[in-house]
Motif scaffolding. Structure first.
Motif, PDB file in Angstrom:
ATOM      1  N   LEU A 101       4.649  71.621  42.870  1.00  0.00           N
ATOM      2  CA  LEU A 101       5.390  72.368  41.851  1.00  0.00           C
ATOM      3  C   LEU A 101       6.850  72.539  42.222  1.00  0.00           C
ATOM      4  CD1 LEU A 101       2.754  75.138  41.082  1.00  0.00           C
ATOM      5  CD2 LEU A 101       3.321  73.168  39.660  1.00  0.00           C
ATOM      6  N   ASP A 102       7.147  72.590  43.521  1.00  0.00           N
ATOM      7  CA  ASP A 102       8.516  72.808  43.970  1.00  0.00           C
ATOM      8  C   ASP A 102       9.274  71.511  44.257  1.00  0.00           C
ATOM      9  OD1 ASP A 102       8.001  75.517  43.832  1.00  0.00           O
ATOM     10  OD2 ASP A 102       7.474  75.682  45.958  1.00  0.00           O
ATOM     11  N   ASP A 103       8.616  70.377  44.223  1.00  0.00           N
ATOM     12  CA  ASP A 103       9.259  69.109  44.570  1.00  0.00           C
ATOM     13  C   ASP A 103      10.219  68.663  43.456  1.00  0.00           C
ATOM     14  OD1 ASP A 103       9.495  66.075  44.705  1.00  0.00           O
ATOM     15  OD2 ASP A 103       8.465  66.520  46.591  1.00  0.00           O
ATOM     16  N   PRO A 104      11.512  68.534  43.760  1.00  0.00           N
ATOM     17  CA  PRO A 104      12.486  68.155  42.720  1.00  0.00           C
ATOM     18  C   PRO A 104      12.266  66.731  42.192  1.00  0.00           C
ATOM     19  CG  PRO A 104      13.556  68.321  44.862  1.00  0.00           C
ATOM     20  CD  PRO A 104      12.150  68.790  45.040  1.00  0.00           C
ATOM     21  N   THR A 105      11.808  65.823  43.032  1.00  0.00           N
ATOM     22  CA  THR A 105      11.556  64.445  42.585  1.00  0.00           C
ATOM     23  C   THR A 105      10.445  64.430  41.543  1.00  0.00           C
ATOM     24  OG1 THR A 105      12.192  63.656  44.784  1.00  0.00           O
ATOM     25  CG2 THR A 105      10.998  62.122  43.380  1.00  0.00           C
ATOM     26  N   LEU A 106       9.368  65.151  41.819  1.00  0.00           N
ATOM     27  CA  LEU A 106       8.246  65.197  40.875  1.00  0.00           C
ATOM     28  C   LEU A 106       8.643  65.896  39.578  1.00  0.00           C
ATOM     29  CD1 LEU A 106       5.309  65.915  43.332  1.00  0.00           C
ATOM     30  CD2 LEU A 106       5.740  63.815  42.074  1.00  0.00           C
ATOM     31  N   LYS A 107       9.469  66.941  39.695  1.00  0.00           N
ATOM     32  CA  LYS A 107       9.948  67.616  38.484  1.00  0.00           C
ATOM     33  C   LYS A 107      10.761  66.646  37.632  1.00  0.00           C
ATOM     34  CE  LYS A 107      10.188  72.379  40.093  1.00  0.00           C
ATOM     35  NZ  LYS A 107      11.092  73.499  40.419  1.00  0.00           N
ATOM     36  N   GLY A 108      11.587  65.820  38.286  1.00  0.00           N
ATOM     37  CA  GLY A 108      12.380  64.832  37.560  1.00  0.00           C
ATOM     38  C   GLY A 108      11.502  63.817  36.847  1.00  0.00           C
ATOM     39  N   TYR A 109      10.480  63.335  37.548  1.00  0.00           N
ATOM     40  CA  TYR A 109       9.550  62.387  36.918  1.00  0.00           C
ATOM     41  C   TYR A 109       8.841  63.020  35.719  1.00  0.00           C
ATOM     42  CZ  TYR A 109       9.956  59.055  40.824  1.00  0.00           C
ATOM     43  OH  TYR A 109      10.400  58.158  41.750  1.00  0.00           O
ATOM     44  N   GLN A 110       8.430  64.273  35.877  1.00  0.00           N
ATOM     45  CA  GLN A 110       7.749  64.953  34.778  1.00  0.00           C
ATOM     46  C   GLN A 110       8.668  65.091  33.567  1.00  0.00           C
ATOM     47  OE1 GLN A 110       6.532  68.563  36.747  1.00  0.00           O
ATOM     48  NE2 GLN A 110       4.445  67.822  37.069  1.00  0.00           N
ATOM     49  N   ALA A 111       9.918  65.424  33.806  1.00  0.00           N
ATOM     50  CA  ALA A 111      10.876  65.561  32.703  1.00  0.00           C
ATOM     51  C   ALA A 111      11.087  64.213  32.005  1.00  0.00           C
ATOM     52  CB  ALA A 111      12.204  66.111  33.215  1.00  0.00           C
ATOM     53  N   GLN A 112      11.208  63.156  32.792  1.00  0.00           N
ATOM     54  CA  GLN A 112      11.368  61.818  32.208  1.00  0.00           C
ATOM     55  C   GLN A 112      10.148  61.441  31.377  1.00  0.00           C
ATOM     56  OE1 GLN A 112      12.079  59.207  35.512  1.00  0.00           O
ATOM     57  NE2 GLN A 112      14.283  59.635  35.579  1.00  0.00           N
ATOM     58  N   LEU A 113       8.968  61.705  31.924  1.00  0.00           N
ATOM     59  CA  LEU A 113       7.741  61.368  31.198  1.00  0.00           C
ATOM     60  C   LEU A 113       7.642  62.142  29.885  1.00  0.00           C
ATOM     61  CD1 LEU A 113       5.160  61.153  34.121  1.00  0.00           C
ATOM     62  CD2 LEU A 113       5.815  59.300  32.585  1.00  0.00           C
ATOM     63  N   GLU A 114       7.972  63.423  29.931  1.00  0.00           N
ATOM     64  CA  GLU A 114       7.914  64.231  28.705  1.00  0.00           C
ATOM     65  C   GLU A 114       8.891  63.697  27.660  1.00  0.00           C
ATOM     66  OE1 GLU A 114       8.462  68.354  29.716  1.00  0.00           O
ATOM     67  OE2 GLU A 114       6.689  68.356  31.006  1.00  0.00           O
ATOM     68  N   GLY A 115      10.098  63.327  28.087  1.00  0.00           N
ATOM     69  CA  GLY A 115      11.095  62.789  27.170  1.00  0.00           C
ATOM     70  C   GLY A 115      10.636  61.477  26.559  1.00  0.00           C
ATOM     71  N   LEU A 116      10.103  60.585  27.399  1.00  0.00           N
ATOM     72  CA  LEU A 116       9.628  59.297  26.888  1.00  0.00           C
ATOM     73  C   LEU A 116       8.437  59.474  25.935  1.00  0.00           C
ATOM     74  CD1 LEU A 116       9.937  57.085  30.085  1.00  0.00           C
ATOM     75  CD2 LEU A 116      11.250  56.850  27.968  1.00  0.00           C
ATOM     76  N   ARG A 117       7.582  60.407  26.234  1.00  0.00           N
ATOM     77  CA  ARG A 117       6.427  60.636  25.352  1.00  0.00           C
ATOM     78  C   ARG A 117       6.871  61.194  24.000  1.00  0.00           C
ATOM     79  NH1 ARG A 117       3.110  62.686  30.404  1.00  0.00           N
ATOM     80  NH2 ARG A 117       2.139  60.724  30.989  1.00  0.00           N
ATOM     81  N   ARG A 118       7.893  62.042  24.012  1.00  0.00           N
ATOM     82  CA  ARG A 118       8.439  62.530  22.739  1.00  0.00           C
ATOM     83  C   ARG A 118       9.054  61.376  21.949  1.00  0.00           C
ATOM     84  NH1 ARG A 118      10.144  67.023  25.804  1.00  0.00           N
ATOM     85  NH2 ARG A 118      12.166  66.046  26.143  1.00  0.00           N
ATOM     86  N   ASP A 119       9.810  60.534  22.671  1.00  0.00           N
ATOM     87  CA  ASP A 119      10.420  59.373  22.003  1.00  0.00           C
ATOM     88  C   ASP A 119       9.345  58.459  21.423  1.00  0.00           C
ATOM     89  OD1 ASP A 119      12.847  60.395  22.807  1.00  0.00           O
ATOM     90  OD2 ASP A 119      13.172  58.926  24.412  1.00  0.00           O
ATOM     91  N   LYS A 120       8.291  58.251  22.171  1.00  0.00           N
ATOM     92  CA  LYS A 120       7.201  57.390  21.704  1.00  0.00           C
ATOM     93  C   LYS A 120       6.541  57.985  20.454  1.00  0.00           C
ATOM     94  CE  LYS A 120       2.776  55.411  22.951  1.00  0.00           C
ATOM     95  NZ  LYS A 120       1.675  55.387  23.893  1.00  0.00           N
ATOM     96  N   ALA A 121       6.298  59.291  20.491  1.00  0.00           N
ATOM     97  CA  ALA A 121       5.683  59.946  19.334  1.00  0.00           C
ATOM     98  C   ALA A 121       6.574  59.798  18.104  1.00  0.00           C
ATOM     99  CB  ALA A 121       5.437  61.420  19.635  1.00  0.00           C
ATOM    100  N   ALA A 122       7.873  59.916  18.297  1.00  0.00           N
ATOM    101  CA  ALA A 122       8.799  59.754  17.163  1.00  0.00           C
ATOM    102  C   ALA A 122       8.766  58.320  16.642  1.00  0.00           C
ATOM    103  CB  ALA A 122      10.216  60.137  17.584  1.00  0.00           C
ATOM    104  N   LEU A 123       8.736  57.353  17.558  1.00  0.00           N
ATOM    105  CA  LEU A 123       8.702  55.952  17.132  1.00  0.00           C
ATOM    106  C   LEU A 123       7.384  55.598  16.445  1.00  0.00           C
ATOM    107  CD1 LEU A 123      10.392  54.069  20.122  1.00  0.00           C
ATOM    108  CD2 LEU A 123      11.294  54.359  17.807  1.00  0.00           C
ATOM    109  N   GLU A 124       6.301  56.188  16.888  1.00  0.00           N
ATOM    110  CA  GLU A 124       5.002  55.863  16.308  1.00  0.00           C
ATOM    111  C   GLU A 124       4.858  56.384  14.880  1.00  0.00           C
ATOM    112  OE1 GLU A 124       2.175  57.184  19.280  1.00  0.00           O
ATOM    113  OE2 GLU A 124       1.954  55.124  20.003  1.00  0.00           O
ATOM    114  N   THR A 125       5.732  57.291  14.482  1.00  0.00           N
ATOM    115  CA  THR A 125       5.695  57.722  13.083  1.00  0.00           C
ATOM    116  C   THR A 125       6.289  56.650  12.176  1.00  0.00           C
ATOM    117  OG1 THR A 125       7.824  58.844  13.236  1.00  0.00           O
ATOM    118  CG2 THR A 125       5.843  60.162  13.684  1.00  0.00           C
TER     119      THR A 125
END
Length: 179
Positions: A101-125
């Protein structure tokens, strides 16, 4: 809804980490009190038995033995804390560990994944899952997920290695103390 789910998961992980931290603090305090109690019993025994060798005139070996005893008590406390963290990795999802939970690298990956998943959801519409843009985002999600999983595994291995190193150090001090 995804943000709410993510916030709920983060909140749950933070609560688990806090409870674990409180439990560890209690275990360390209990160990310290046991060591203090054992030392008090030893002092009482020395006074009641009238042993001259255990009095105020300590030799170099006595001083070294006392230092080994202190080091052993300290390393046992550390090993208990590290063992508890390691056992948590065995019985709980790695994402709930404080180190994760405190690892900055993992937090960065999670943020990137969330952003890409939002982008994907928008594109899939607009597009089908076989469209080039959707497949490109899927590839990005796959590579970042792989990096995230790899880093997560590394964090869990670090916890295990810390525990094993502490365990080895305790065994060496035990053997030196016994000698």
């Amino acid at each position: 809804m995804a943000a709410e789910f993510s916030d709920d998961g983060s909140r749950s992980r933070m609560q688990t980490a806090q409870r674990t931290s409180e439990w560890l603090a209690a275990q360390i305090e209990e160990t310290k009190s046991k060591v203090a109690e054992a030392e008090e019993h030893l002092r009482d025994f020395v006074q009641s038995s009238g042993n001259v060798f255990a009095g105020q005139d300590a030799t170099l070996e006595d001083t070294r033995l006392n230092q080994l005893k202190l080091d052993l008590a300290r390393i046992q406390g550390e090993r208990i804390a590290k063992q508890t963290r390691y056992e948590l990795t065995l019985h709980n999802p790695a994402e709930t560990l404080g180190e994760v939970l405190d690892d900055p690298t993992l937090k960065g990956y999670q943020a990137q994944l969330e952003g890409l998943r939002r982008d994907k959801a928008a594109l899939e519409t607009i597009y089908t899952p076989k469209h080039e843009k959707v497949q490109k985002i899927d590839a990005q999600i796959g590579s970042i997920q792989k990096a995230y999983d790899s880093e997560l595994t590394a964090v869990v291995h670090r916890v295990k290695n810390d525990f094993e190193a502490s365990q080895r150090q305790e065994k060496l001090l035990n053997s030196a103390y016994a000698g």
